[in-house]
Structures are given as structure tokens and as C-alpha cells.
Design a protein around this motif. Structure first.
Motif, PDB file in Angstrom:
ATOM      1  N   LYS A  50      44.506  -5.987  53.750  1.00  0.00           N
ATOM      2  CA  LYS A  50      45.720  -6.780  53.562  1.00  0.00           C
ATOM      3  C   LYS A  50      46.092  -6.713  52.081  1.00  0.00           C
ATOM      4  O   LYS A  50      45.202  -6.638  51.215  1.00  0.00           O
ATOM      5  CB  LYS A  50      45.487  -8.228  53.999  1.00  0.00           C
ATOM      6  N   SER A  94      49.038  -6.742  60.017  1.00  0.00           N
ATOM      7  CA  SER A  94      48.364  -7.056  61.288  1.00  0.00           C
ATOM      8  C   SER A  94      48.789  -6.140  62.432  1.00  0.00           C
ATOM      9  O   SER A  94      47.949  -5.604  63.155  1.00  0.00           O
ATOM     10  CB  SER A  94      48.630  -8.516  61.670  1.00  0.00           C
ATOM     11  N   ARG A  97      47.328  -2.258  62.409  1.00  0.00           N
ATOM     12  CA  ARG A  97      45.922  -1.903  62.207  1.00  0.00           C
ATOM     13  C   ARG A  97      45.384  -0.922  63.250  1.00  0.00           C
ATOM     14  O   ARG A  97      44.751   0.082  62.894  1.00  0.00           O
ATOM     15  CB  ARG A  97      45.059  -3.185  62.161  1.00  0.00           C
ATOM     16  N   THR A 112      40.941  -9.072  57.618  1.00  0.00           N
ATOM     17  CA  THR A 112      40.901 -10.319  58.415  1.00  0.00           C
ATOM     18  C   THR A 112      41.122 -10.005  59.903  1.00  0.00           C
ATOM     19  O   THR A 112      41.906 -10.661  60.577  1.00  0.00           O
ATOM     20  CB  THR A 112      41.930 -11.369  57.903  1.00  0.00           C
ATOM     21  N   THR A 114      40.274  -9.769  63.595  1.00  0.00           N
ATOM     22  CA  THR A 114      39.473 -10.400  64.646  1.00  0.00           C
ATOM     23  C   THR A 114      39.002  -9.386  65.690  1.00  0.00           C
ATOM     24  O   THR A 114      39.801  -8.601  66.220  1.00  0.00           O
ATOM     25  CB  THR A 114      40.297 -11.504  65.350  1.00  0.00           C
ATOM     26  N   ARG A 119      41.389  -5.653  71.800  1.00  0.00           N
ATOM     27  CA  ARG A 119      41.435  -4.654  70.719  1.00  0.00           C
ATOM     28  C   ARG A 119      40.312  -3.634  70.838  1.00  0.00           C
ATOM     29  O   ARG A 119      40.472  -2.483  70.423  1.00  0.00           O
ATOM     30  CB  ARG A 119      41.361  -5.358  69.352  1.00  0.00           C
ATOM     31  N   THR A 163      46.303 -12.288  66.499  1.00  0.00           N
ATOM     32  CA  THR A 163      45.775 -13.111  67.595  1.00  0.00           C
ATOM     33  C   THR A 163      46.499 -14.456  67.625  1.00  0.00           C
ATOM     34  O   THR A 163      46.764 -15.013  68.687  1.00  0.00           O
ATOM     35  CB  THR A 163      44.271 -13.359  67.419  1.00  0.00           C
ATOM     36  N   TYR A 183      51.945 -12.605  56.376  1.00  0.00           N
ATOM     37  CA  TYR A 183      51.844 -14.056  56.222  1.00  0.00           C
ATOM     38  C   TYR A 183      52.561 -14.568  54.988  1.00  0.00           C
ATOM     39  O   TYR A 183      53.007 -15.714  54.974  1.00  0.00           O
ATOM     40  CB  TYR A 183      50.372 -14.485  56.217  1.00  0.00           C
ATOM     41  N   ASP A 201      44.640 -17.864  60.531  1.00  0.00           N
ATOM     42  CA  ASP A 201      43.257 -18.290  60.338  1.00  0.00           C
ATOM     43  C   ASP A 201      43.173 -19.281  59.177  1.00  0.00           C
ATOM     44  O   ASP A 201      43.879 -19.140  58.171  1.00  0.00           O
ATOM     45  CB  ASP A 201      42.378 -17.073  60.060  1.00  0.00           C
TER      46      ASP A 201
HETATM   47  N1  GLU Z   1      42.358 -12.746  62.426  1.00  0.00           N
HETATM   48  C1  GLU Z   1      43.600 -12.729  63.122  1.00  0.00           C
HETATM   49  C2  GLU Z   1      43.932 -11.333  63.618  1.00  0.00           C
HETATM   50  O1  GLU Z   1      43.206 -10.405  63.398  1.00  0.00           O
HETATM   51  C3  GLU Z   1      44.732 -13.288  62.301  1.00  0.00           C
HETATM   52  C4  GLU Z   1      44.788 -12.797  60.891  1.00  0.00           C
HETATM   53  C5  GLU Z   1      45.550 -11.502  60.738  1.00  0.00           C
HETATM   54  O2  GLU Z   1      46.588 -11.314  61.368  1.00  0.00           O
HETATM   55  O3  GLU Z   1      45.086 -10.702  59.932  1.00  0.00           O
HETATM   56  O4  GLU Z   1      44.928 -11.154  64.265  1.00  0.00           O
END
Ligand code: GLU
Length: 279
Positions: A50, A94, A97, A112, A114, A119, A163, A183, A201
Motif C-alpha cells: 500500500k 486493494s 492485488r 494489509t 486478508t 481469495r 473484505t 482509504y 481494519d
Molecule cells: N484487510 C482487508 C482486505 O484485505 C482490508 C484492508 C485492505 O483493503 O487492504 O481487504
């Protein structure tokens, strides 16, 4: 006496020479044709992070990266014998990825990210190296929102492909969910009054709150568990398992804690030890 000392000097010289030769051949410790051998050999790695999330992943214009995710990534690169100048940091928002990994645009994604069963059908995950939880960020002076039960009719910002975007629709079906690409766009919108809440998160939200003291607060506790994994290409089990070993060792020998202390630990309490999921 003289013979012995000549011999021991010779033996020491051989030992020094041998360790120098071994250090020079460090990529040989990996199975030929493995991703580890390829990366170690090239001395270069591309890592998705990120770019705009204080404490976990920030990337500035000069290409310098910081945050807990980047420190975790550096531990992996270091185990491959790759120095900082061999790391190409690329932004992985996000919603991009999985694609970035599938298209081979990055060797790793540490963002970050999840670990979820959905996934896992598209990417491989090593870890977790941390467990966060989804929460809510509001303006400091907004007394109308204390939990997800208060979101009916509110404008709630989240990010495409996260998520949190999905979970909030399930938990607060009456909320008006707005999705942005990252974000920081949500947080800017919150500060300007375009939205009432940002959901993500807890540790991501805490990073923004710390960056703009007095403006925002976290409410509602954690409504999910978000185990953060290192994303790799789907079929590369060998690489995934090797990263799991690296993480396990780093957790045990103090490198994981040092990575935390020098980044997110400045603001957040020390986390519990994560347990690697070798699926
Ligand atoms: N951890 C969550 C996800 O992977 C929210 C944070 C994000 O978007 O990086 O979707």
C-alpha cells in the motif's frame, strides 16, 4: 611448535576462504528452478505494498517505503540475499492485488491483505503475520455513530475489492456504501463531510487517526478477524511454504517484533504472536 602454528594459520586461512566462497554461492541453498533460486540469482524482487496507509504501507515520491508491511517484506527479501536497492516497491491498491499477482507484476504482495477462502482460489497466502479486525472511523464530533447498528441511512466509505466493503453490506444493509479506490480518499471524504464513516481494519483506521490528531475516532470495536498474509502466485506452493518458514523464524528470533516496534508499534499496542497457517 613452529610447525603447529604454521598449520593453524593455514587452517584458519582455508576456513576464511571457504566461508567467503559459501557466502558468494548463497543462492545455491535453494532448489534449482524454484522462485527463491531465481530471485536470489537475480538479486531483484518486485513487491506490491500500500502506498497511502500510515503504519503499514507508505510509499513516497522518491520510491522509499515504510511501515510494518514493508518491514515484513524486507525480512523476506533479506533471506533471499536481496539488498534494499534490489527491491522495486509498487503500489497495490486493494482491488488490484489478485490481478497483480496473477499477471506476475509483483513477486509478493504485502499490503494489509486478508487471507480469505475466496481469495485463496486466486492467490497463495503465506502467514498470517498479523491479525487485524474491521472497525469504524467517524468524525470526532459525531455522536450519532457508536457501532454498526447505527449505520442505517449513513454514508459509509470503503474500498473496492476489500473484505470490509463486502462485510459492511452484510452487517449494515441499510447503510449507503460508497466505494473508493483507496482509504486515503475515504478519509479525505470523511474530513470534508462527504461521508459519515470510513470502514476498514482497525489498524489502518488508527494510522489515519494518528496522522490527523483530534479529527477522527475509532468506534464500534472489531466486527471481524482479518489475518494478514503475504500474497504469492497461486500455484507456487514451494515459495509460499518457504515464506512460511521465514515468517516463523522471524517471529521466534525477534525480527518480527523489531519490525513492529519500529513501525506500527509507535502508535499501536504490541500484538499477540500470530500462528502460521500451513494450508
Ligand atoms: N484487510 C482487508 C482486505 O484485505 C482490508 C484492508 C485492505 O483493503 O487492504 O481487504
Amino acid at each position: 611448535m613452529r610447525t603447529t602454528s604454521v598449520r593453524s594459520v593455514a587452517a584458519a586461512a582455508v576456513a576464511v576462504l571457504l566461508s567467503a566462497v559459501l557466502a558468494g554461492c548463497s543462492s545455491n541453498e535453494f532448489a534449482p528452478d524454484s522462485t527463491m533460486a531465481r530471485l536470489a540469482e537475480s538479486g531483484a524482487i518486485t513487491i506490491g505494498i500500500k502506498a497511502d496507509q500510515p503504519l503499514f504501507g507508505e510509499l513516497d515520491e522518491s520510491g522509499a517505503a515504510r511501515g510494518f508491511d514493508t518491514e515484513i517484506a524486507r525480512i523476506v527479501a533479506d533471506e533471499l540475499g536481496i539488498a534494499e536497492d534490489g527491491i522495486a516497491w509498487v503500489e497495490a491498491v486493494s482491488g488490484e492485488r489478485e490481478r497483480i499477482l496473477a499477471d506476475g507484476e509483483a513477486d509478493l504482495v504485502v499490503a494489509t491483505y486478508t487471507i480469505s477462502s475466496e481469495r485463496k482460489e486466486r492467490v497463495g497466502f503465506a502467514g498470517p503475520y498479523y491479525v487485524a479486525g474491521q472497525s469504524l472511523l467517524t468524525r470526532m464530533d459525531d455522536a450519532t455513530i457508536a457501532s454498526v447498528a447505527d449505520l442505517a441511512g449513513k454514508d459509509v466509505c470503503s474500498v473496492q475489492g476489500s473484505t470490509g466493503a463486502r462485510t459492511i453490506r452484510d452487517l449494515a444493509p441499510e447503510a449507503n456504501v460508497v466505494l473508493f479506490e483507496d482509504y486515503s480518499a475515504c478519509v479525505d471524504g470523511l474530513g470534508e463531510g462527504q461521508v459519515d464513516v470510513v470502514t476498514s481494519d482497525d489498524v489502518i483506521l488508527a494510522g489515519y487517526a494518528a496522522q490527523r490528531p483530534g479529527e477522527f475516532r475509532l468506534v464500534g470495536g472489531n466486527v471481524t478477524a482479518e489475518p494478514y498474509g503475504i500474497g504469492v502466485a497461486l500455484e507456487d506452493d514451494e515459495f509460499r511454504m518457504w515464506i512460511n518458514d521465514v515468517l516463523e523464524e522471524a517471529i521466534e528470533d525477534g525480527r518480527w517484533k523489531a519490525a513492529w516496534d519500529s513501525t506500527a508499534g509507535a502508535v499501536l499496542p504490541e500484538p499477540q504472536r500470530p500462528y502460521i497457517d500451513r494450508y
